[in-house]
Design an enzyme around this catalytic site. Sequence first.
Site, PDB file in Angstrom:
ATOM      1  N   TYR A 130       3.703  -1.792   4.140  1.00 44.72           N
ATOM      2  CA  TYR A 130       3.896  -2.508   5.406  1.00 44.72           C
ATOM      3  C   TYR A 130       5.313  -3.055   5.559  1.00 44.72           C
ATOM      4  O   TYR A 130       5.617  -3.674   6.571  1.00 44.72           O
ATOM      5  CB  TYR A 130       2.864  -3.635   5.532  1.00 44.72           C
ATOM      6  CG  TYR A 130       1.480  -3.088   5.771  1.00 44.72           C
ATOM      7  CD1 TYR A 130       0.897  -2.271   4.818  1.00 44.72           C
ATOM      8  CD2 TYR A 130       0.778  -3.362   6.917  1.00 44.72           C
ATOM      9  CE1 TYR A 130      -0.359  -1.737   5.008  1.00 44.72           C
ATOM     10  CE2 TYR A 130      -0.484  -2.842   7.113  1.00 44.72           C
ATOM     11  CZ  TYR A 130      -1.046  -2.030   6.159  1.00 44.72           C
ATOM     12  OH  TYR A 130      -2.290  -1.506   6.337  1.00 44.72           O
ATOM     13  N   LYS A 177      -5.132   0.583  -7.200  1.00 46.36           N
ATOM     14  CA  LYS A 177      -5.166   2.021  -7.487  1.00 46.36           C
ATOM     15  C   LYS A 177      -4.226   2.272  -8.673  1.00 46.36           C
ATOM     16  O   LYS A 177      -3.411   3.203  -8.674  1.00 46.36           O
ATOM     17  CB  LYS A 177      -4.713   2.784  -6.222  1.00 46.36           C
ATOM     18  CG  LYS A 177      -4.989   4.256  -6.263  1.00 46.36           C
ATOM     19  CD  LYS A 177      -6.457   4.612  -6.215  1.00 46.36           C
ATOM     20  CE  LYS A 177      -6.686   6.078  -6.446  1.00 46.36           C
ATOM     21  NZ  LYS A 177      -8.098   6.417  -6.707  1.00 46.36           N
ATOM     22  N   ASP A 210     -11.067   2.414  -5.150  1.00 40.49           N
ATOM     23  CA  ASP A 210     -12.076   3.332  -4.603  1.00 40.49           C
ATOM     24  C   ASP A 210     -13.468   2.923  -5.065  1.00 40.49           C
ATOM     25  O   ASP A 210     -14.427   2.917  -4.284  1.00 40.49           O
ATOM     26  CB  ASP A 210     -11.748   4.802  -4.955  1.00 40.49           C
ATOM     27  CG  ASP A 210     -11.161   4.979  -6.343  1.00 40.49           C
ATOM     28  OD1 ASP A 210     -10.820   3.969  -6.988  1.00 40.49           O
ATOM     29  OD2 ASP A 210     -11.041   6.125  -6.800  1.00 40.49           O
ATOM     30  N   ASP A 234      -5.996  -4.476   3.949  1.00 42.63           N
ATOM     31  CA  ASP A 234      -6.179  -4.237   5.380  1.00 42.63           C
ATOM     32  C   ASP A 234      -7.494  -3.483   5.590  1.00 42.63           C
ATOM     33  O   ASP A 234      -8.322  -3.845   6.434  1.00 42.63           O
ATOM     34  CB  ASP A 234      -4.978  -3.409   5.874  1.00 42.63           C
ATOM     35  CG  ASP A 234      -4.885  -3.361   7.381  1.00 42.63           C
ATOM     36  OD1 ASP A 234      -5.681  -4.044   8.049  1.00 42.63           O
ATOM     37  OD2 ASP A 234      -3.999  -2.644   7.901  1.00 42.63           O
TER      38      ASP A 234
END
Length: 481
Positions: A130, A177, A210, A234
Amino acid sequence: MPFNTRKITVIPGDGIGPEVIAAALKVVEAAGVALDPDIQQAGASCFAKGIETGVPRETIESIEKTKVVLKGPLETPIGYGNKSANVTLRTLFETFGNLRPVRELPGVHTPFTGRNLDIVIVRENVEDLYTGIEYMQTPGVAQALKIISHTGCQKIVELAFEFAVAAGRKRVHCATKANILKLTEGMLQHTFEEIAPRYPEIEAKHILIDNCAHQLAMRPEQFDVIVTTNMNGDILSDLTSGLTGGLGFAPSANIGNGAAIFEAVHGSAPDIAGKNLANPTAIILSAAMMLRHIGEGAAADDIEQAVLVTLESGIRSGDMPGTAKPTGTIEFADAIISNLGRESTSKGARDFRAVKIPAATSEVQVVKTQSRRVTGIDVFIESSLQPAELAEGLKDVVAGTTVSLQMIGNRGNTVYPVEDDRSVTLVDQYRCRFMKQDRNDNLTNAEILSLLTKIGEEHIWMHVEKLQQFDGVDAFSRTKK
Ligand code: NAD
């Protein structure tokens, strides 16, 4: 105006913003908090006036003075400016932490009703993808930079634990991740593991993002507080608002050292704007978070309890399933006001303490190392040659220099040298890794510049990354076979 009013900046925003903000201010006033709202503009109307950022100078000055904002949703009209006004505000006031709490609400039926969900996503709010730093590397290949700093990770992890302590929470998950993005996402995991022992009363667990998404769909009741990077947060926070009734019920707080911005998670809902149809719960709960932030905890509890009592009474806003006639925005707020002072039969008020916000510093943050050196460079080259042909050319270019070509990659695959004849789809962006032949030696800037000049005589290069070692450890990703 009474002397002890608290000045805040109010940005009504776009679409349903003015309607839900008016409802929230009415509820806050009825709860007995003397606010002095400084009404300011941002968003669509400002873009239309040609203000590039969507945030005028007066709005910025107001926030600099009040340090607290109650904000409606802001549209990012297509065709004006480059950035969203929301991102501008978050960046300008460095609201590094985004708290997004959701909980099961009485009368708001979802497939998860009965599991007593009560989850807070703590999203890093200024770094990651971002930062919006993007480049077209070739006409057909785009690149975005994912910037994650140790300082940014420290601040968000500390905020998550401090929030957990203040709100009497038991567990903090860190969702990353890190298995794929070992340096960027991995930095959040490592920082979390560094900081967690300072909060022995809170259970700390790392989870891959995930798996976290999967677990949120299967057994969401296991989660309490989840801290995560900007993009993950987000997505996950929209998911968690879906678990408990949707956007109309999801409040949020953007916390920074200089200012805090309280807003609903939802957008401007142009489809229902101006029709008195919007559910004001999300912004009213955001206003309660704001009251807690400014030390009006009793009023915050009162408002939250009144929201619960109102929902327990069977009221239905247009976004709730059911056949009962939907209650309009302002009537919904009036119903909440009529329930101020009553206690919910399903959930008691929480015992909140003030959240200790990690301190800001104006000094440049530096992580020190004992030793460091540059061992090579990755040069990104635009080329339509086949990898072997490109490699032959590059080997000629570096012949007689202090570096040698170690490998060529294309979209993450190693395409030179290869041991088999796998076919991969090639694009015209190659990552060419050159290593200093003497691995114990430092590759100097002069050597790099001379190498780039030579490469540039034969090929188009777009960007260069130094391959560094900090304290003897490679500070770059390994190549994939
Ligand atoms: P949205 O949240 O505005 O609307 C999605 C759906 O949810 C719509 O059907 C809408 O009617 C419904 N909805 C949203 N809030 C509701 C409420 N309080 N009560 C009842 N129904 C509600 O999302 P979008 O349509 O993707 O975005 C519209 C605009 O809002 C875009 O310009 C977007 O950039 C902006 N936006 C702003 C923010 C913000 O300011 N923080 C956040 C998200 C989107």
